[in-house]
Design an enzyme around this catalytic site. Structure first.
Site, PDB file in Angstrom:
ATOM      1  N   ASN A  88       8.473  94.731 -15.270  1.00 58.56           N
ATOM      2  CA  ASN A  88       7.745  95.975 -15.539  1.00 58.56           C
ATOM      3  C   ASN A  88       8.108  96.459 -16.939  1.00 58.56           C
ATOM      4  O   ASN A  88       9.290  96.462 -17.310  1.00 58.56           O
ATOM      5  CB  ASN A  88       8.112  97.035 -14.500  1.00 58.56           C
ATOM      6  CG  ASN A  88       7.646  96.674 -13.106  1.00 58.56           C
ATOM      7  OD1 ASN A  88       6.547  96.133 -12.938  1.00 58.56           O
ATOM      8  ND2 ASN A  88       8.460  96.950 -12.103  1.00 58.56           N
ATOM      9  N   VAL A  97      14.097 101.503 -15.003  1.00 62.54           N
ATOM     10  CA  VAL A  97      15.401 101.257 -15.639  1.00 62.54           C
ATOM     11  C   VAL A  97      15.129 100.540 -16.962  1.00 62.54           C
ATOM     12  O   VAL A  97      14.563  99.439 -16.976  1.00 62.54           O
ATOM     13  CB  VAL A  97      16.319 100.410 -14.740  1.00 62.54           C
ATOM     14  CG1 VAL A  97      17.630 100.114 -15.461  1.00 62.54           C
ATOM     15  CG2 VAL A  97      16.584 101.123 -13.414  1.00 62.54           C
ATOM     16  N   HIS A 101      14.677  93.552 -17.061  1.00 64.90           N
ATOM     17  CA  HIS A 101      15.099  92.845 -15.848  1.00 64.90           C
ATOM     18  C   HIS A 101      13.912  92.117 -15.254  1.00 64.90           C
ATOM     19  O   HIS A 101      12.792  92.595 -15.299  1.00 64.90           O
ATOM     20  CB  HIS A 101      15.717  93.805 -14.824  1.00 64.90           C
ATOM     21  CG  HIS A 101      14.910  95.038 -14.552  1.00 64.90           C
ATOM     22  ND1 HIS A 101      14.914  96.118 -15.410  1.00 64.90           N
ATOM     23  CD2 HIS A 101      14.072  95.352 -13.548  1.00 64.90           C
ATOM     24  CE1 HIS A 101      14.113  97.049 -14.934  1.00 64.90           C
ATOM     25  NE2 HIS A 101      13.569  96.615 -13.805  1.00 64.90           N
TER      26      HIS A 101
HETATM   27  P1  AMP Z   1      11.806  98.837 -12.517  1.00 66.08           P
HETATM   28  O1  AMP Z   1      10.847  99.802 -11.870  1.00 66.08           O
HETATM   29  O2  AMP Z   1      11.174  97.520 -12.843  1.00 66.08           O
HETATM   30  O3  AMP Z   1      12.509  99.468 -13.700  1.00 66.08           O
HETATM   31  O4  AMP Z   1      12.870  98.499 -11.398  1.00 66.08           O
HETATM   32  C1  AMP Z   1      14.155  99.011 -11.363  1.00 66.08           C
HETATM   33  C2  AMP Z   1      14.789  98.476 -10.105  1.00 66.08           C
HETATM   34  O5  AMP Z   1      16.171  98.705 -10.170  1.00 66.08           O
HETATM   35  C3  AMP Z   1      14.274  99.111  -8.810  1.00 66.08           C
HETATM   36  O6  AMP Z   1      13.735  98.105  -7.959  1.00 66.08           O
HETATM   37  C4  AMP Z   1      15.535  99.754  -8.220  1.00 66.08           C
HETATM   38  O7  AMP Z   1      15.581  99.697  -6.808  1.00 66.08           O
HETATM   39  C5  AMP Z   1      16.642  98.953  -8.857  1.00 66.08           C
HETATM   40  N1  AMP Z   1      17.924  99.616  -8.974  1.00 66.08           N
HETATM   41  C6  AMP Z   1      18.162 100.866  -9.419  1.00 66.08           C
HETATM   42  N2  AMP Z   1      19.483 101.128  -9.408  1.00 66.08           N
HETATM   43  C7  AMP Z   1      20.090 100.006  -8.936  1.00 66.08           C
HETATM   44  C8  AMP Z   1      21.440  99.627  -8.692  1.00 66.08           C
HETATM   45  N3  AMP Z   1      22.464 100.483  -8.921  1.00 66.08           N
HETATM   46  N4  AMP Z   1      21.707  98.400  -8.201  1.00 66.08           N
HETATM   47  C9  AMP Z   1      20.697  97.548  -7.949  1.00 66.08           C
HETATM   48  N5  AMP Z   1      19.397  97.822  -8.174  1.00 66.08           N
HETATM   49  C10 AMP Z   1      19.099  99.035  -8.658  1.00 66.08           C
END
Ligand code: AMP
Ligand code: ZN
Length: 121
Positions: A88, A97, A101
């Site tokens: 994303n 985030v 990733h």
């Molecule tokens: P995005 O919307 O692509 O930025 O996805 C961010 C992802 O990070 C989401 O699927 C969240 O559930 C995941 N996430 C957020 N905090 C954590 C964490 N501390 N450990 C593992 N995954 C996380």
């Protein structure tokens, strides 16, 4: 390291994560809110805020990230049945985030997401 970045803190060991794979350049861990039976995140240890921050000089690192993503999918047992990878990017991409990733989603048959999302728009 970006001091205010959640995933940089995971790389530094300041926030715990359920690790799947780690080498000098990449870390993979289980998503905290899984959207499928298997939901992992693969990140570079180097902080890129998003795919939009990747340049021509990053090709080797980006290639390594993607190749290790395939490796993790095999380790997670979803490679034979298949899986989805998602990056994303920024607001309209739904990025929450801002440390690049790759999502690995698998463990069940997933819908044809690209078609479904296109209709929503
Ligand atoms: P995005 O919307 O692509 O930025 O996805 C961010 C992802 O990070 C989401 O699927 C969240 O559930 C995941 N996430 C957020 N905090 C954590 C964490 N501390 N450990 C593992 N995954 C996380
Ligand atoms: Zn970061």
């Amino acid at each position: 390291m970006n001091e205010s970045c959640l995933f940089c803190k995971i790389v530094a060991g300041k926030i715990p994560a359920k690790k799947i794979y780690e080498d000098d350049h990449v870390l993979a861990f289980h998503d905290i809110h899984p959207q499928a039976p298997v939901h992992a995140l693969v990140i570079p240890k180097k902080h890129w805020a998003s795919l939009d921050d990747v340049g021509a000089g990053d090709r080797a690192d980006l290639g390594h990230l993607l190749e290790r993503t395939a490796h993790c999918a095999r380790e997670l047992g979803v490679a034979a049945s298949g899986y989805r990878t998602i990056i994303n990017t920024k607001a309209h991409g739904g990025q929450e985030v801002f440390h690049i990733h790759v999502h690995i989603l698998g463990g069940k048959a997933l819908g044809r997401m690209v078609d479904a999302r296109a209709k929503e728009g």
